[in-house]
Design an enzyme around this catalytic site. Structure first.
Site, PDB file in Angstrom:
ATOM      1  NE  ARG A  28       2.938  68.777  42.101  1.00 21.02           N
ATOM      2  CZ  ARG A  28       2.786  70.089  42.023  1.00 21.02           C
ATOM      3  NH1 ARG A  28       1.731  70.594  41.417  1.00 21.02           N
ATOM      4  NH2 ARG A  28       3.685  70.922  42.500  1.00 21.02           N
ATOM      5  CD  GLU A  34      22.832  68.789  43.782  1.00 23.42           C
ATOM      6  OE1 GLU A  34      22.520  67.873  44.549  1.00 23.42           O
ATOM      7  OE2 GLU A  34      22.199  69.076  42.755  1.00 23.42           O
ATOM      8  CG  HIS A  44      20.025  66.894  41.035  1.00 26.58           C
ATOM      9  ND1 HIS A  44      20.084  68.030  41.806  1.00 26.58           N
ATOM     10  CD2 HIS A  44      18.713  66.751  40.704  1.00 26.58           C
ATOM     11  CE1 HIS A  44      18.868  68.551  41.938  1.00 26.58           C
ATOM     12  NE2 HIS A  44      18.016  67.789  41.268  1.00 26.58           N
ATOM     13  CB  ILE A  45      20.131  61.600  36.965  1.00 21.00           C
ATOM     14  CG1 ILE A  45      20.356  60.368  37.867  1.00 21.00           C
ATOM     15  CG2 ILE A  45      21.446  62.198  36.519  1.00 21.00           C
ATOM     16  CD1 ILE A  45      20.942  59.161  37.129  1.00 21.00           C
ATOM     17  CB  ALA A  54      14.074  66.101  48.685  1.00 20.94           C
ATOM     18  NE  ARG A  55      16.359  71.598  44.703  1.00 18.93           N
ATOM     19  CZ  ARG A  55      15.787  70.944  43.677  1.00 18.93           C
ATOM     20  NH1 ARG A  55      15.861  69.629  43.597  1.00 18.93           N
ATOM     21  NH2 ARG A  55      15.169  71.605  42.719  1.00 18.93           N
ATOM     22  NE  ARG A 114       4.786  72.293  54.082  1.00 18.34           N
ATOM     23  CZ  ARG A 114       5.012  73.054  53.029  1.00 18.34           C
ATOM     24  NH1 ARG A 114       5.382  74.290  53.177  1.00 18.34           N
ATOM     25  NH2 ARG A 114       4.855  72.600  51.800  1.00 18.34           N
TER      26      ARG A 114
HETATM   27  C1  8YV Z   1      15.939  69.271  37.851  1.00 16.23           C
HETATM   28  C2  8YV Z   1      14.869  68.824  40.093  1.00 16.23           C
HETATM   29  O1  8YV Z   1      16.392  68.554  36.798  1.00 16.23           O
HETATM   30  O2  8YV Z   1      12.813  69.509  39.222  1.00 16.23           O
HETATM   31  C3  8YV Z   1      13.594  69.546  40.170  1.00 16.23           C
HETATM   32  O3  8YV Z   1      13.325  70.170  41.200  1.00 16.23           O
HETATM   33  O4  8YV Z   1      15.531  68.656  41.048  1.00 16.23           O
HETATM   34  C4  8YV Z   1      15.326  68.275  38.799  1.00 16.23           C
HETATM   35  O5  8YV Z   1      14.259  67.677  38.161  1.00 16.23           O
HETATM   36  C5  8YV Z   1      17.074  70.077  38.400  1.00 16.23           C
HETATM   37  O6  8YV Z   1      16.686  70.857  39.492  1.00 16.23           O
HETATM   38  C6  8YV Z   1      17.666  71.006  37.341  1.00 16.23           C
HETATM   39  O7  8YV Z   1      16.845  72.118  37.085  1.00 16.23           O
END
Ligand code: 8YV
Length: 331
Positions: free
Chosen positions: A156, A268, A286-287, A238-239, A178
């Site tokens: 999405r 992090e 991470h905002i 992403a992560r 994928r």
């Molecule tokens: C979150 C995020 O704020 O939704 C996600 O996967 O990475 C962020 O929007 C964060 O993970 C805290 O829960």
């Protein structure tokens, strides 16, 4: 008796107040840091937990907390959950899809633009009093409009970024995922499916929006970064762990790629210190989903999942399909 709910981290007081109508709420509003032990102990004795992306629900936590019936993550990503272990033990897992899609895509695009146009680097220069006169090549960055936008992970949020790029900035959008998307979505996003190597070699701006898993760990390592154009930018919303941050810092230092924009980091909130030594990287904590409106929508959806589970026996946005666990609230 009301079910017992643990809220892992501070959230809006109004959401806590609403939850208190249904739950006996223990909330970590003071934001006392958890250790693995204190977290495991805190979950014990609760029927439900409202978690954020940094609060694990794994085999250890589940093993010592047989009472837990549902964990509602206030995040769309859920790599802090061991969903198969939760499913095996009949524990419902939920996340917060959709409500953050457009806001996170806005931020991804902002980070892309800040990175390509060297906004933070030039602001630091200005604040340090180094701006003495105009120069033709001062902080000359990369073109955004009309360039090639590559998206790795076309869920999405990836699709929302593609729409911004294609329709707003006339970008040529390519993606790898994928599986290839339906033709109707590709047409709407004006996005073309390519293999990963083509994506890395062709993109002027590469945005990572794929979920973290064992398979996506270091999906962008030294070898993958080496395939990118020397003029390219790399954006990670992403992560942490999807990019090998140490390899990226080396590539940025050696100008193997032009710049990176990072909202997420391996380990992090700690950062690889090498990232702080290179100027061509924009760093944010991470905002990506952080607008007041969206964070409220995420908190409310997590809360609504909990209430729906206990009131109607079914969560709204479950990650696993389960019969509800026997709700015994007598103790
Ligand atoms: C979150 C995020 O704020 O939704 C996600 O996967 O990475 C962020 O929007 C964060 O993970 C805290 O829960």
């Amino acid at each position: 008796m009301k079910p017992k709910l643990l809220v892992a981290r501070p959230i809006f007081q109004s959401v806590i107040d609403d939850l208190s109508a249904f739950f006996d709420v223990t909330s970590n509003q003071p934001d006392t840091p958890w250790t693995p032990d204190s977290w495991q102990q805190a979950v014990a004795g609760h029927d439900a937990a409202l978690t954020t992306g940094s609060d694990p629900i794994n085999g250890n936590v589940l093993g010592t907390n047989p009472r837990l019936k549902i964990a509602a993550n206030m995040a769309v990503g859920y790599n802090n959950f061991d969903v198969p272990a939760m499913t095996a033990l009949g524990v419902t897992a939920t996340n917060t899809p959709d409500v953050l899609t457009e806001t996170t895509a806005d931020f991804g695009f902002a980070l892309l633009m800040a990175t390509a146009r060297r906004m933070t680097e030039s602001e630091h220069y200005l604040r340090a009093g180094q701006w003495k006169q105009w120069r033709y090549d001062m902080f000359a960055g990369a073109e955004v409009h009309g360039s090639t936008l590559g998206i790795l992970g076309m869920g999405r949020i990836g699709q929302a970024i593609a729409r911004r790029g294609a329709h707003g900035f006339g970008m040529n959008v390519i993606y790898h995922n994928r599986s290839q998307l339906d033709a109707a979505i590709e047409i709407e996003c004006k996005a073309r499916f390519v293999d990963k190597e083509t994506l890395l070699k062709t993109a002027d701006h590469l945005v990572l929006v794929l979920p973290y898993s064992a398979q996506s760990h270091h999906a962008m390592g030294a070898a993958e970064i080496a395939l990118m154009k020397p003029s390219a930018t790399l954006i990670n919303i992403a992560r942490g762990g999807i990019v090998d941050d140490a390899a990226l810092a080396v590539a940025l230092k050696n100008k193997q790629i032009a710049a990176a924009g990072l909202d997420v980091f391996e380990g992090e909130p700690a950062l690889n210190p090498a990232l702080l030594t290179v100027p061509n990287v924009v760093l944010t904590p991470h905002i990506a989903s952080s607008t007041v409106h969206t964070r409220m929508a995420m908190a409310k959806l997590a809360a609504d999942n909990l209430v729906a589970y206990f009131k109607a026996g079914k969560a709204l946005t479950p990650l696993n399909q389960l019969a509800p666990k026997q709700v015994d609230l007598s103790s």
